[in-house]
Design a protein around this motif. Structure first.
Motif, PDB file in Angstrom:
ATOM      1  N   ARG A   6      32.535  48.093  11.128  1.00 11.40           N
ATOM      2  CA  ARG A   6      33.490  47.669  10.106  1.00 11.40           C
ATOM      3  C   ARG A   6      32.828  46.786   9.055  1.00 11.40           C
ATOM      4  NH1 ARG A   6      37.107  43.844   8.674  1.00 11.40           N
ATOM      5  NH2 ARG A   6      36.327  42.311  10.166  1.00 11.40           N
ATOM      6  N   ARG A   7      31.810  46.014   9.473  1.00 11.61           N
ATOM      7  CA  ARG A   7      31.218  45.018   8.591  1.00 11.61           C
ATOM      8  C   ARG A   7      29.950  45.486   7.877  1.00 11.61           C
ATOM      9  NH1 ARG A   7      32.532  39.381   9.840  1.00 11.61           N
ATOM     10  NH2 ARG A   7      34.244  39.278  11.347  1.00 11.61           N
ATOM     11  N   ALA A   8      29.277  46.505   8.419  1.00 10.59           N
ATOM     12  CA  ALA A   8      27.976  46.903   7.875  1.00 10.59           C
ATOM     13  C   ALA A   8      27.927  48.401   7.639  1.00 10.59           C
ATOM     14  CB  ALA A   8      26.856  46.475   8.830  1.00 10.59           C
ATOM     15  N   ASP A   9      26.931  48.816   6.841  1.00 10.26           N
ATOM     16  CA  ASP A   9      26.768  50.239   6.542  1.00 10.26           C
ATOM     17  C   ASP A   9      26.070  50.984   7.673  1.00 10.26           C
ATOM     18  OD1 ASP A   9      27.733  50.227   3.678  1.00 10.26           O
ATOM     19  OD2 ASP A   9      26.122  48.754   3.537  1.00 10.26           O
ATOM     20  N   HIS A  10      25.191  50.290   8.399  1.00  7.51           N
ATOM     21  CA  HIS A  10      24.446  50.905   9.493  1.00  7.51           C
ATOM     22  C   HIS A  10      24.501  49.975  10.699  1.00  7.51           C
ATOM     23  CE1 HIS A  10      22.865  53.611   6.431  1.00  7.51           C
ATOM     24  NE2 HIS A  10      22.417  52.565   5.762  1.00  7.51           N
ATOM     25  N   VAL A  11      24.536  50.573  11.891  1.00  6.50           N
ATOM     26  CA  VAL A  11      24.599  49.777  13.119  1.00  6.50           C
ATOM     27  C   VAL A  11      23.424  50.140  14.016  1.00  6.50           C
ATOM     28  CG1 VAL A  11      25.911  49.255  15.212  1.00  6.50           C
ATOM     29  CG2 VAL A  11      27.095  49.590  13.029  1.00  6.50           C
ATOM     30  N   ALA A  12      22.684  49.101  14.425  1.00  5.41           N
ATOM     31  CA  ALA A  12      21.610  49.247  15.413  1.00  5.41           C
ATOM     32  C   ALA A  12      22.019  48.495  16.669  1.00  5.41           C
ATOM     33  CB  ALA A  12      20.299  48.678  14.864  1.00  5.41           C
ATOM     34  N   VAL A  13      21.764  49.091  17.817  1.00  2.00           N
ATOM     35  CA  VAL A  13      22.033  48.457  19.109  1.00  2.00           C
ATOM     36  C   VAL A  13      20.726  48.416  19.886  1.00  2.00           C
ATOM     37  CG1 VAL A  13      23.272  48.637  21.309  1.00  2.00           C
ATOM     38  CG2 VAL A  13      24.430  49.244  19.169  1.00  2.00           C
ATOM     39  N   SER A  14      20.437  47.283  20.487  1.00  2.00           N
ATOM     40  CA  SER A  14      19.276  47.201  21.378  1.00  2.00           C
ATOM     41  C   SER A  14      19.749  47.146  22.821  1.00  2.00           C
ATOM     42  CB  SER A  14      18.423  45.965  21.059  1.00  2.00           C
ATOM     43  OG  SER A  14      19.150  44.770  21.280  1.00  2.00           O
ATOM     44  N   ILE A  15      19.025  47.818  23.686  1.00  2.00           N
ATOM     45  CA  ILE A  15      19.240  47.755  25.132  1.00  2.00           C
ATOM     46  C   ILE A  15      17.924  47.355  25.764  1.00  2.00           C
ATOM     47  CG2 ILE A  15      19.731  49.046  27.238  1.00  2.00           C
ATOM     48  CD1 ILE A  15      21.669  50.764  25.692  1.00  2.00           C
ATOM     49  N   PHE A  16      17.911  46.167  26.344  1.00  2.00           N
ATOM     50  CA  PHE A  16      16.692  45.664  26.970  1.00  2.00           C
ATOM     51  C   PHE A  16      17.078  44.632  28.019  1.00  2.00           C
ATOM     52  CE2 PHE A  16      13.032  42.599  26.991  1.00  2.00           C
ATOM     53  CZ  PHE A  16      12.118  43.465  27.582  1.00  2.00           C
ATOM     54  N   VAL A  17      16.784  44.933  29.282  1.00  2.00           N
ATOM     55  CA  VAL A  17      17.000  43.978  30.361  1.00  2.00           C
ATOM     56  C   VAL A  17      15.810  43.028  30.336  1.00  2.00           C
ATOM     57  CG1 VAL A  17      17.397  43.655  32.820  1.00  2.00           C
ATOM     58  CG2 VAL A  17      18.290  45.699  31.680  1.00  2.00           C
ATOM     59  N   ASN A  18      16.046  41.850  29.806  1.00  2.00           N
ATOM     60  CA  ASN A  18      14.967  40.919  29.481  1.00  2.00           C
ATOM     61  C   ASN A  18      14.528  40.116  30.702  1.00  2.00           C
ATOM     62  OD1 ASN A  18      13.202  39.233  28.027  1.00  2.00           O
ATOM     63  ND2 ASN A  18      14.856  37.744  27.687  1.00  2.00           N
ATOM     64  N   PRO A  19      13.345  40.376  31.239  1.00  2.00           N
ATOM     65  CA  PRO A  19      12.949  39.686  32.472  1.00  2.00           C
ATOM     66  C   PRO A  19      12.753  38.185  32.312  1.00  2.00           C
ATOM     67  CG  PRO A  19      11.101  40.944  31.578  1.00  2.00           C
ATOM     68  CD  PRO A  19      12.304  41.327  30.794  1.00  2.00           C
ATOM     69  N   THR A  20      12.436  37.720  31.093  1.00  3.02           N
ATOM     70  CA  THR A  20      12.118  36.303  30.931  1.00  3.02           C
ATOM     71  C   THR A  20      13.354  35.403  30.975  1.00  3.02           C
ATOM     72  OG1 THR A  20      12.225  36.340  28.505  1.00  3.02           O
ATOM     73  CG2 THR A  20      10.115  36.912  29.536  1.00  3.02           C
ATOM     74  N   GLN A  21      14.555  35.977  30.964  1.00  2.00           N
ATOM     75  CA  GLN A  21      15.744  35.139  31.065  1.00  2.00           C
ATOM     76  C   GLN A  21      16.327  35.126  32.471  1.00  2.00           C
ATOM     77  OE1 GLN A  21      17.854  37.634  28.037  1.00  2.00           O
ATOM     78  NE2 GLN A  21      19.649  37.319  29.337  1.00  2.00           N
ATOM     79  N   PHE A  22      15.653  35.788  33.401  1.00  6.67           N
ATOM     80  CA  PHE A  22      16.054  35.767  34.805  1.00  6.67           C
ATOM     81  C   PHE A  22      15.137  34.822  35.569  1.00  6.67           C
ATOM     82  CE2 PHE A  22      17.832  39.660  33.276  1.00  6.67           C
ATOM     83  CZ  PHE A  22      18.936  39.938  34.067  1.00  6.67           C
ATOM     84  N   GLY A  23      15.725  33.953  36.377  1.00  2.79           N
ATOM     85  CA  GLY A  23      14.940  33.046  37.189  1.00  2.79           C
ATOM     86  C   GLY A  23      14.626  33.638  38.553  1.00  2.79           C
ATOM     87  N   GLU A  24      13.829  32.922  39.317  1.00  2.00           N
ATOM     88  CA  GLU A  24      13.475  33.356  40.662  1.00  2.00           C
ATOM     89  C   GLU A  24      14.736  33.460  41.512  1.00  2.00           C
ATOM     90  OE1 GLU A  24      10.580  31.985  44.388  1.00  2.00           O
ATOM     91  OE2 GLU A  24      10.550  30.896  42.486  1.00  2.00           O
ATOM     92  N   GLY A  25      14.872  34.581  42.202  1.00  4.63           N
ATOM     93  CA  GLY A  25      16.025  34.781  43.062  1.00  4.63           C
ATOM     94  C   GLY A  25      17.259  35.294  42.344  1.00  4.63           C
ATOM     95  N   GLU A  26      17.188  35.497  41.020  1.00 14.21           N
ATOM     96  CA  GLU A  26      18.338  36.040  40.300  1.00 14.21           C
ATOM     97  C   GLU A  26      18.310  37.568  40.365  1.00 14.21           C
ATOM     98  OE1 GLU A  26      19.459  32.445  37.246  1.00 14.21           O
ATOM     99  OE2 GLU A  26      18.369  34.163  36.426  1.00 14.21           O
ATOM    100  N   ASP A  27      19.258  38.206  39.671  1.00 11.84           N
ATOM    101  CA  ASP A  27      19.527  39.624  39.925  1.00 11.84           C
ATOM    102  C   ASP A  27      18.811  40.576  38.968  1.00 11.84           C
ATOM    103  OD1 ASP A  27      20.994  38.793  37.755  1.00 11.84           O
ATOM    104  OD2 ASP A  27      22.810  39.899  38.283  1.00 11.84           O
ATOM    105  N   LEU A  28      17.554  40.260  38.599  1.00 14.95           N
ATOM    106  CA  LEU A  28      16.829  41.138  37.680  1.00 14.95           C
ATOM    107  C   LEU A  28      16.710  42.555  38.230  1.00 14.95           C
ATOM    108  CD1 LEU A  28      15.094  41.751  35.195  1.00 14.95           C
ATOM    109  CD2 LEU A  28      13.128  40.808  36.429  1.00 14.95           C
TER     110      LEU A  28
END
Length: 287
Positions: free
Chosen positions: A46-68
């Motif tokens: 609705r707001r822009a002429d073109h839409v880009a979406v990224s899909i990336f499960v970012n490992p650096t935001q998961f800590g030890e023991g989390e659900d990466l």
């Protein structure tokens, strides 16, 4: 929809969109898309002429023991959903493409990142800020859209954009879109699928308890009693623990003891059946 997996492909694709004129909106995601994500996509269209979406499960935001490792990955299904929504560009890099050998940089955003999820998940917001800054530099969008469900993440990203003088997007073009909720009020989240049917039914106690706490705070101004009641209600309802329940300034995220004349948010993180759920809601000033 064009799907790209390398930085060279991405740059060529973005150049092609730019060559056609118009604005580009970016919707960053970690995949496992649901209607909350698709609401962002529709608003971006609705707001822009073109839409880009990224899909990336970012490992650096998961800590030890989390659900990466357990975090849901369903690129083919997600891609089909985005194509059906008319997305122009899907950026789906590998970990190696995002963090090539020798990568050694990170972005730390003090203040807004230090409490709440930042305190409970050390290093989490460094990972978020770094990967989002990279996504902004890679796509160079005119605007970016995020859900308000993770209010602290939104505050961190806006602060980063201001502090680093980012121009694409400008801080004011990092848009927060209201949280999309299930019919029973639970905020939509990719992690909701971890819940068994019984736990999923119990999880609805979270938004309900938050609404009651907000009504009390808005009526009386004082936060402590309402927050203590909220934590008790969640435990009695079947939640295992409450990481935090706090009233905070909506911009600085400084904890507040009372409602005042500035916008505030009730921020909550609670665990049920091994799943950590977060939510937040606006709190008006006391009369």
């Amino acid at each position: 929809m064009q799907t790209v997996t390398t930085l060279e492909m991405l740059r060529n694709a973005v150049s092609g969109l730019r060559g056609g004129g118009g604005t580009i909106a970016l919707v960053p995601t970690m995949g496992a898309l649901h209607d909350g994500h698709l609401t962002l996509v529709r608003e971006a269209k609705r707001r822009a002429d073109h839409v880009a979406v990224s899909i990336f499960v970012n490992p650096t935001q998961f800590g030890e023991g989390e659900d990466l490792d357990a975090y849901p990955r369903q690129l083919a299904e997600d891609s089909a959903m985005l194509e059906a929504e008319g997305v122009d560009l899907l950026w789906a890099p590998t970990v190696e493409a995002m963090y090539p050998r020798g990568f050694a940089s990170s972005i730390s955003v003090d203040g807004v990142s230090s409490d709440f999820c930042g305190a409970d998940r050390p290093g989490h917001f460094e990972g978020v800020a770094t990967v989002v800054c990279k996504l902004f530099n890679q796509v160079l969008p005119d605007m970016a859209l995020f859900g308000e469900k993770d209010w602290q993440q939104l505050a961190v990203i806006r602060r980063m954009a201001r502090d680093l003088d980012l121009s694409r997007p400008l801080a004011e073009d990092i848009l927060g879109i209201p949280t999309v909720r299930e019919p029973d009020g639970l905020a939509m989240s990719s992690r909701n699928r971890y819940l068994s049917p019984q736990l999923r039914a119990t999880a609805a106690a979270l938004p309900n308890a938050m609404k009651l706490a907000i009504a009390e705070m808005e009526a009386r101004g004082d936060a402590a009693t309402s927050l203590a009641t909220l934590e008790r209600v969640l435990r009695e309802s079947g939640f295992d623990s409450v990481d935090y329940a706090a009233l905070a300034d909506a911009d600085s995220l400084q904890r507040l003891e009372r409602t005042g004349d500035r916008p505030a948010r009730l921020l909550v993180a609670a665990r049920i059946g091994g799943t950590r759920l977060i939510d937040n809601m606006a709190v008006k000033a006391a009369d």
